[in-house]
Design a protein around this motif. Structure first.
Motif, PDB file in Angstrom:
ATOM      1  N   ASP A 157    -114.942 -62.826  58.366  1.00  0.00           N
ATOM      2  CA  ASP A 157    -115.818 -62.810  59.547  1.00  0.00           C
ATOM      3  C   ASP A 157    -116.452 -61.425  59.727  1.00  0.00           C
ATOM      4  O   ASP A 157    -116.218 -60.735  60.719  1.00  0.00           O
ATOM      5  CB  ASP A 157    -115.041 -63.224  60.798  1.00  0.00           C
ATOM      6  N   TRP A 158    -117.290 -61.064  58.775  1.00  0.00           N
ATOM      7  CA  TRP A 158    -117.903 -59.737  58.788  1.00  0.00           C
ATOM      8  C   TRP A 158    -118.992 -59.627  59.847  1.00  0.00           C
ATOM      9  O   TRP A 158    -119.804 -60.533  60.038  1.00  0.00           O
ATOM     10  CB  TRP A 158    -118.467 -59.428  57.394  1.00  0.00           C
ATOM     11  N   LYS A 159    -118.987 -58.495  60.535  1.00  0.00           N
ATOM     12  CA  LYS A 159    -119.983 -58.200  61.561  1.00  0.00           C
ATOM     13  C   LYS A 159    -120.527 -56.794  61.330  1.00  0.00           C
ATOM     14  O   LYS A 159    -120.079 -56.093  60.426  1.00  0.00           O
ATOM     15  CB  LYS A 159    -119.354 -58.326  62.957  1.00  0.00           C
ATOM     16  N   GLU A 160    -121.489 -56.387  62.153  1.00  0.00           N
ATOM     17  CA  GLU A 160    -122.097 -55.078  61.976  1.00  0.00           C
ATOM     18  C   GLU A 160    -122.201 -54.344  63.300  1.00  0.00           C
ATOM     19  O   GLU A 160    -122.475 -54.941  64.345  1.00  0.00           O
ATOM     20  CB  GLU A 160    -123.488 -55.215  61.353  1.00  0.00           C
ATOM     21  N   HIS A 161    -121.930 -53.039  63.268  1.00  0.00           N
ATOM     22  CA  HIS A 161    -122.069 -52.179  64.438  1.00  0.00           C
ATOM     23  C   HIS A 161    -122.614 -50.826  63.997  1.00  0.00           C
ATOM     24  O   HIS A 161    -122.054 -50.184  63.103  1.00  0.00           O
ATOM     25  CB  HIS A 161    -120.716 -51.984  65.138  1.00  0.00           C
ATOM     26  N   LYS A 165    -120.869 -52.382  58.390  1.00  0.00           N
ATOM     27  CA  LYS A 165    -120.245 -53.701  58.426  1.00  0.00           C
ATOM     28  C   LYS A 165    -118.732 -53.556  58.474  1.00  0.00           C
ATOM     29  O   LYS A 165    -118.162 -52.646  57.876  1.00  0.00           O
ATOM     30  CB  LYS A 165    -120.650 -54.516  57.192  1.00  0.00           C
ATOM     31  N   SER A 168    -114.073 -58.543  61.024  1.00  0.00           N
ATOM     32  CA  SER A 168    -113.557 -58.680  62.389  1.00  0.00           C
ATOM     33  C   SER A 168    -112.247 -59.475  62.452  1.00  0.00           C
ATOM     34  O   SER A 168    -111.563 -59.455  63.471  1.00  0.00           O
ATOM     35  CB  SER A 168    -114.600 -59.336  63.295  1.00  0.00           C
ATOM     36  N   GLU A 185    -107.890 -60.098  65.425  1.00  0.00           N
ATOM     37  CA  GLU A 185    -109.347 -60.161  65.548  1.00  0.00           C
ATOM     38  C   GLU A 185    -109.856 -58.960  66.338  1.00  0.00           C
ATOM     39  O   GLU A 185    -109.317 -58.622  67.393  1.00  0.00           O
ATOM     40  CB  GLU A 185    -109.782 -61.442  66.246  1.00  0.00           C
ATOM     41  N   THR A 187    -112.515 -57.753  68.713  1.00  0.00           N
ATOM     42  CA  THR A 187    -113.457 -58.381  69.637  1.00  0.00           C
ATOM     43  C   THR A 187    -114.575 -57.436  70.067  1.00  0.00           C
ATOM     44  O   THR A 187    -115.624 -57.880  70.522  1.00  0.00           O
ATOM     45  CB  THR A 187    -112.723 -58.896  70.883  1.00  0.00           C
ATOM     46  N   GLU A 188    -114.339 -56.131  69.921  1.00  0.00           N
ATOM     47  CA  GLU A 188    -115.358 -55.158  70.298  1.00  0.00           C
ATOM     48  C   GLU A 188    -115.077 -53.840  69.592  1.00  0.00           C
ATOM     49  O   GLU A 188    -113.911 -53.462  69.414  1.00  0.00           O
ATOM     50  CB  GLU A 188    -115.338 -54.947  71.811  1.00  0.00           C
TER      51      GLU A 188
END
Length: 202
Positions: A157-161, A165, A168, A185, A187-188
């Motif tokens: 579950d890769w995300k970006e900030h 990357k 998560s 997980e 979450t932020e």
């Protein structure tokens, strides 16, 4: 039987001695946004639980936590620094910061197929004990699995900030029997330029 085992042993040994890890490291770093985008000081909110199933046991709620990290050495929950804690190295590995540390000795290791994904491998020692084995999905070059201290971690579950990357979701499993025991997980997450006021390094 030896005639089959010995060629495999020598092939693995030759691979470890001759494969250049630098291009693989560059692939891994580029996949997450590049060396300059790696997380160093950051705030993180998490949801997690212990157990063998993706959801907590009936009647129980997952735990939540908010932390400040300055990897690799420092991790605060509230105002309390966690002192000696192997999980600090886990997070450092997750950020890939360990791959650019001057103390890290990096070697290419044999490919691994995990959950149907063929992964290239890197082993890191010198900056961490015992050595860590990283496995990156050959299709995406993103971290798929980390083997360390009798456990292996699966990332998804890769995300970006802020240009980087990150995985998560993480599941930790026991190497001896492949049984999961921890689900986590993010979450932020928030990159910080400096430690917040009130936090001091021991």
């Amino acid at each position: 039987m030896l005639r089959f085992i010995l060629p495999l042993f020598f092939a693995t040994a030759v691979f470890a001695q001759t494969a250049d890890p630098k291009p693989l490291v560059e692939k891994a770093l580029s996949a997450v946004g590049g060396k300059d985008k790696l997380l160093k000081i950051f705030r993180i909110k998490e949801v997690f639980h212990f157990g063998s199933t993706p959801e907590p046991a009936e009647g129980k709620k997952p735990s939540t936590r908010e932390s400040i990290l300055d990897v690799p050495g420092f991790w605060w929950i509230g105002k309390k620094e966690r002192a000696v804690e192997p999980a600090k190295d886990d997070v450092w590995a997750w950020t890939l910061g360990i791959l650019v540390d001057e103390k890290s000795k990096i070697e290419a290791i044999a490919d691994l197929t995990d959950e149907g994904k063929v992964c290239f491998g890197l082993q890191v020692s010198g900056s961490v004990t015992p050595a860590m084995s990283f496995y990156f999905d050959k299709e995406t070059n993103l971290l798929k699995r980390l083997d360390w201290r009798g456990d292996f971690y699966r990332f998804s579950d890769w995300k970006e900030h802020d240009g980087v990357k990150y995985a998560s979701k993480t599941i930790i499993l026991k190497t001896k029997d492949n049984k999961p025991w921890f689900f986590h997980e993010v979450t932020e997450i928030e990159r910080l330029r400096a430690l917040p006021d009130g936090l001091t390094k021991p």
